[in-house]
Write a protein that holds these residues in place. Sequence first.
Motif, mmCIF file in Angstrom:
data_model
loop_
_atom_site.group_PDB
_atom_site.id
_atom_site.type_symbol
_atom_site.label_atom_id
_atom_site.label_comp_id
_atom_site.label_asym_id
_atom_site.label_seq_id
_atom_site.Cartn_x
_atom_site.Cartn_y
_atom_site.Cartn_z
ATOM 1 N N PRO A 17 63.775 34.828 81.155
ATOM 2 C CA PRO A 17 63.403 34.645 79.746
ATOM 3 C C PRO A 17 64.471 35.097 78.761
ATOM 4 C CG PRO A 17 62.214 36.494 80.696
ATOM 5 C CD PRO A 17 63.026 35.903 81.801
ATOM 6 N N GLU A 18 64.446 34.530 77.586
ATOM 7 C CA GLU A 18 65.326 34.935 76.491
ATOM 8 C C GLU A 18 64.455 35.573 75.412
ATOM 9 O OE1 GLU A 18 68.657 34.650 76.197
ATOM 10 O OE2 GLU A 18 68.752 33.817 78.224
ATOM 11 N N PHE A 19 64.979 36.596 74.758
ATOM 12 C CA PHE A 19 64.231 37.255 73.688
ATOM 13 C C PHE A 19 64.973 37.058 72.377
ATOM 14 C CE2 PHE A 19 62.844 39.266 77.511
ATOM 15 C CZ PHE A 19 61.497 39.521 77.303
ATOM 16 N N GLY A 20 64.251 36.875 71.289
ATOM 17 C CA GLY A 20 64.928 36.741 69.988
ATOM 18 C C GLY A 20 64.267 35.705 69.098
ATOM 19 N N GLU A 21 65.107 34.809 68.561
ATOM 20 C CA GLU A 21 64.608 33.878 67.534
ATOM 21 C C GLU A 21 64.469 32.455 68.067
ATOM 22 O OE1 GLU A 21 67.296 34.150 64.233
ATOM 23 O OE2 GLU A 21 66.603 36.165 63.718
ATOM 24 N N LEU A 22 63.490 31.755 67.504
ATOM 25 C CA LEU A 22 63.319 30.327 67.778
ATOM 26 C C LEU A 22 63.015 29.652 66.453
ATOM 27 C CD1 LEU A 22 61.343 28.539 70.549
ATOM 28 C CD2 LEU A 22 60.735 28.078 68.191
ATOM 29 N N GLN A 23 63.660 28.513 66.233
ATOM 30 C CA GLN A 23 63.425 27.786 64.985
ATOM 31 C C GLN A 23 62.887 26.397 65.310
ATOM 32 O OE1 GLN A 23 66.564 27.889 62.078
ATOM 33 N NE2 GLN A 23 64.941 27.469 60.587
ATOM 34 N N PHE A 24 61.817 26.007 64.601
ATOM 35 C CA PHE A 24 61.328 24.636 64.746
ATOM 36 C C PHE A 24 62.191 23.718 63.892
ATOM 37 C CE2 PHE A 24 57.653 27.162 65.944
ATOM 38 C CZ PHE A 24 57.181 26.464 67.055
ATOM 39 N N THR A 25 62.397 22.486 64.379
ATOM 40 C CA THR A 25 63.125 21.486 63.597
ATOM 41 C C THR A 25 62.215 20.265 63.458
ATOM 42 O OG1 THR A 25 64.032 20.394 65.538
ATOM 43 C CG2 THR A 25 65.310 22.235 64.671
ATOM 44 N N ASP A 26 62.696 19.227 62.785
ATOM 45 C CA ASP A 26 61.877 18.012 62.645
ATOM 46 C C ASP A 26 61.546 17.389 63.997
ATOM 47 O OD1 ASP A 26 62.056 18.322 60.001
ATOM 48 O OD2 ASP A 26 63.657 16.841 59.691
ATOM 49 N N SER A 27 62.502 17.543 64.933
ATOM 50 C CA SER A 27 62.304 16.822 66.192
ATOM 51 C C SER A 27 62.054 17.749 67.378
ATOM 52 C CB SER A 27 63.543 15.980 66.485
ATOM 53 O OG SER A 27 64.666 16.839 66.571
ATOM 54 N N GLY A 28 62.067 19.053 67.162
ATOM 55 C CA GLY A 28 61.860 19.941 68.298
ATOM 56 C C GLY A 28 62.172 21.388 68.014
ATOM 57 N N LEU A 29 63.000 21.971 68.892
ATOM 58 C CA LEU A 29 63.219 23.418 68.858
ATOM 59 C C LEU A 29 64.704 23.763 68.782
ATOM 60 C CD1 LEU A 29 60.854 24.247 71.883
ATOM 61 C CD2 LEU A 29 60.219 24.169 69.468
ATOM 62 N N SER A 30 65.001 24.838 68.057
ATOM 63 C CA SER A 30 66.369 25.330 67.981
ATOM 64 C C SER A 30 66.312 26.852 67.878
ATOM 65 C CB SER A 30 67.081 24.689 66.775
ATOM 66 O OG SER A 30 68.440 25.052 66.785
ATOM 67 N N GLY A 31 67.360 27.472 67.342
ATOM 68 C CA GLY A 31 67.395 28.941 67.256
ATOM 69 C C GLY A 31 68.106 29.511 68.476
ATOM 70 N N ALA A 32 68.503 30.780 68.358
ATOM 71 C CA ALA A 32 69.372 31.399 69.379
ATOM 72 C C ALA A 32 68.818 31.286 70.802
ATOM 73 C CB ALA A 32 69.623 32.856 69.016
ATOM 74 N N THR A 33 67.508 31.527 70.985
ATOM 75 C CA THR A 33 66.968 31.493 72.356
ATOM 76 C C THR A 33 67.097 30.089 72.951
ATOM 77 O OG1 THR A 33 64.775 31.072 71.445
ATOM 78 C CG2 THR A 33 65.267 33.358 72.020
ATOM 79 N N ILE A 34 66.800 29.086 72.149
ATOM 80 C CA ILE A 34 66.832 27.700 72.635
ATOM 81 C C ILE A 34 68.274 27.261 72.888
ATOM 82 C CG2 ILE A 34 66.379 25.292 71.937
ATOM 83 C CD1 ILE A 34 63.854 26.815 72.800
ATOM 84 N N LEU A 35 69.184 27.617 71.980
ATOM 85 C CA LEU A 35 70.584 27.223 72.155
ATOM 86 C C LEU A 35 71.116 27.801 73.458
ATOM 87 C CD1 LEU A 35 72.016 27.601 68.528
ATOM 88 C CD2 LEU A 35 71.171 25.549 69.643
ATOM 89 N N THR A 36 70.793 29.076 73.704
ATOM 90 C CA THR A 36 71.258 29.710 74.941
ATOM 91 C C THR A 36 70.689 28.988 76.162
ATOM 92 O OG1 THR A 36 71.412 31.810 73.793
ATOM 93 C CG2 THR A 36 71.328 31.918 76.197
ATOM 94 N N LEU A 37 69.386 28.702 76.124
ATOM 95 C CA LEU A 37 68.765 28.030 77.269
ATOM 96 C C LEU A 37 69.319 26.623 77.473
ATOM 97 C CD1 LEU A 37 65.053 29.154 76.783
ATOM 98 C CD2 LEU A 37 66.530 29.729 78.715
ATOM 99 N N SER A 38 69.756 25.989 76.379
ATOM 100 C CA SER A 38 70.203 24.586 76.479
ATOM 101 C C SER A 38 71.354 24.425 77.465
ATOM 102 C CB SER A 38 70.591 24.047 75.099
ATOM 103 O OG SER A 38 71.833 24.592 74.684
ATOM 104 N N ARG A 39 72.148 25.476 77.649
ATOM 105 C CA ARG A 39 73.303 25.375 78.574
ATOM 106 C C ARG A 39 72.834 25.034 79.984
ATOM 107 N NH1 ARG A 39 76.274 30.514 78.882
ATOM 108 N NH2 ARG A 39 77.988 29.350 79.798
ATOM 109 N N LEU A 40 71.636 25.545 80.356
ATOM 110 C CA LEU A 40 71.125 25.234 81.689
ATOM 111 C C LEU A 40 70.222 24.007 81.659
ATOM 112 C CD1 LEU A 40 70.211 28.874 82.751
ATOM 113 C CD2 LEU A 40 72.093 27.479 83.617
ATOM 114 N N LEU A 41 69.598 23.784 80.500
ATOM 115 C CA LEU A 41 68.600 22.711 80.454
ATOM 116 C C LEU A 41 69.200 21.313 80.323
ATOM 117 C CD1 LEU A 41 65.794 24.408 78.329
ATOM 118 C CD2 LEU A 41 66.194 24.419 80.788
ATOM 119 N N ILE A 42 70.346 21.197 79.635
ATOM 120 C CA ILE A 42 70.925 19.851 79.464
ATOM 121 C C ILE A 42 71.294 19.236 80.827
ATOM 122 C CG2 ILE A 42 72.813 18.509 78.405
ATOM 123 C CD1 ILE A 42 70.706 19.476 76.369
#
Length: 415
Positions: A230-255
């Motif tokens: 898990p990642e701890f910290g911030e998450l930001q909703f966008t028009d089309s989904g999710l962003s913010g530090a936790t999501i950006l970090t996870l994206s490296r493995l998820l893409i």
Amino acid sequence: MKKQINIIGGGASGLFAAAIARQQGAEVTLFEQKSSPGRKLKITGKGRCNITNMAPLSEFLEHFNQRGRFLRHAFNMFFNEDLIQYFEAIKIPVIIERGERVFPASQSAKALTETLIQHVASSGVQIKTQARVNRLIIEDNIIKGIQCQDDHKFYAADAHIISTGGKSYPLTGSSGDGYKMVSRFGHTITPLFPSLVPLETVESIPKELSQLLLKNIRVQAIIDGKSLKPEFGELQFTDSGLSGATILTLSRLLIPALNDQKTIMIDIDLKPALDHKALDKRLLRELSENANKRFITILRNLLPKDLISLCIKQVQIDPEKTGMNITAEERRKLKLWLKSLRFNISKGRSWSEAIVTAGGVDTREISPKTMESKLIKQLYFAGEIIDVDGDTGGFNLQAAFSTAYLAAISASQNE
Ligand SMILES: Cc1cc2nc3c(=O)[nH]c(=O)nc-3n(C[C@H](O)[C@H](O)[C@H](O)COP(=O)(O)OP(=O)(O)OC[C@H]3O[C@@H](n4cnc5c(N)ncnc54)[C@H](O)[C@@H]3O)c2cc1C
């Protein structure tokens, strides 16, 4: 005799390499395709420029992909303390914030970039703007010079540093040219994909959530049913989904997982400080203290107001019900929702929103001791063009500055 060095690309790494090579006594020309250098640097860190991170070396390296160890020597030569000292010497004082992240005290990426450009120019580097390099001139595996797209002139030099960046945020100039130029001469480019990038959800994001920033939450990605760290910290909703530090970090493995057609779910714990038992106690207290209030009103004590209607819709509890009438089963449903709010991920956003490029020039073809190409003599690499990418938190800029430092020192040395 003074060494002549051409630097291709005037971003964070190109500017820094130019300053260091000049300091070493080299004659330096910097070629930048845009009308001014440092376009990306000016927008880093949400306009504040997170230049580095104070984590110790072993921890620092853990913030990079598997190729991170390639950076060890560059970091040994020039690391976070050295960078701070360098910036302070050119009158860019810094501050250290939460998460050991380092920013200029001015809190302005634009001011930092302008000071750096000024420093580079006044040290005697010749900066050529609107100069798009489109060819490397190589003879017998030694680089002799470069050619620009517009004037077709041949610019000779003893050594070259290629610092053209990656493919992310192409409007800033990082158009991926460097990959094309060096692959023509045998360099391998590992698969490129946008990283540190927002994610799109299968579920549409309600209008009221767009731009909502959640802080101090726990975010876990689940790939084909398997949970990641898990990642701890911030998450930001966008028009089309999710962003913010936790999501950006996870994206490296998820893409890469999305590219492999895997199923991805994001699980958000809105109350990570409370385990199920403690949260149940808290809900019981809330409901009994507000026994005559409506459920929709009670939720204001538990959630950001923009999340309330989503909560009501998903837990399917009558918003008009009073606290005393909420059943144990309804309380359980609410608790589970607060501990595990889930979204399915459909894809990542494009290059235009990616903070970094994953993939690049294969590190096995670059000497980690000098940054020199193992295939083309006197050609040195710096910055994001190399196949190493890090987490958010100042890691990528430090990698750009450290590789630039090492490339500049190596390129400036006479054989
Ligand atoms: C929005 C955003 C925010 C970020 N925030 C941070 C942060 O706070 N902290 C952090 O550590 N990292 C951050 N990053 C990542 C960081 O900015 C990059 O990793 C870093 O800029 C890479 O430096 P570089 O010099 O390799 O490439 P770039 O900065 O992209 O520079 C490459 C330069 O080369 C030029 N160029 C390209 N091709 C040619 C050519 N053919 N001829 C001449 N010139 C050419 C380009 O115009 C460009 O100026 C952020 C990135 C983005 C997009």
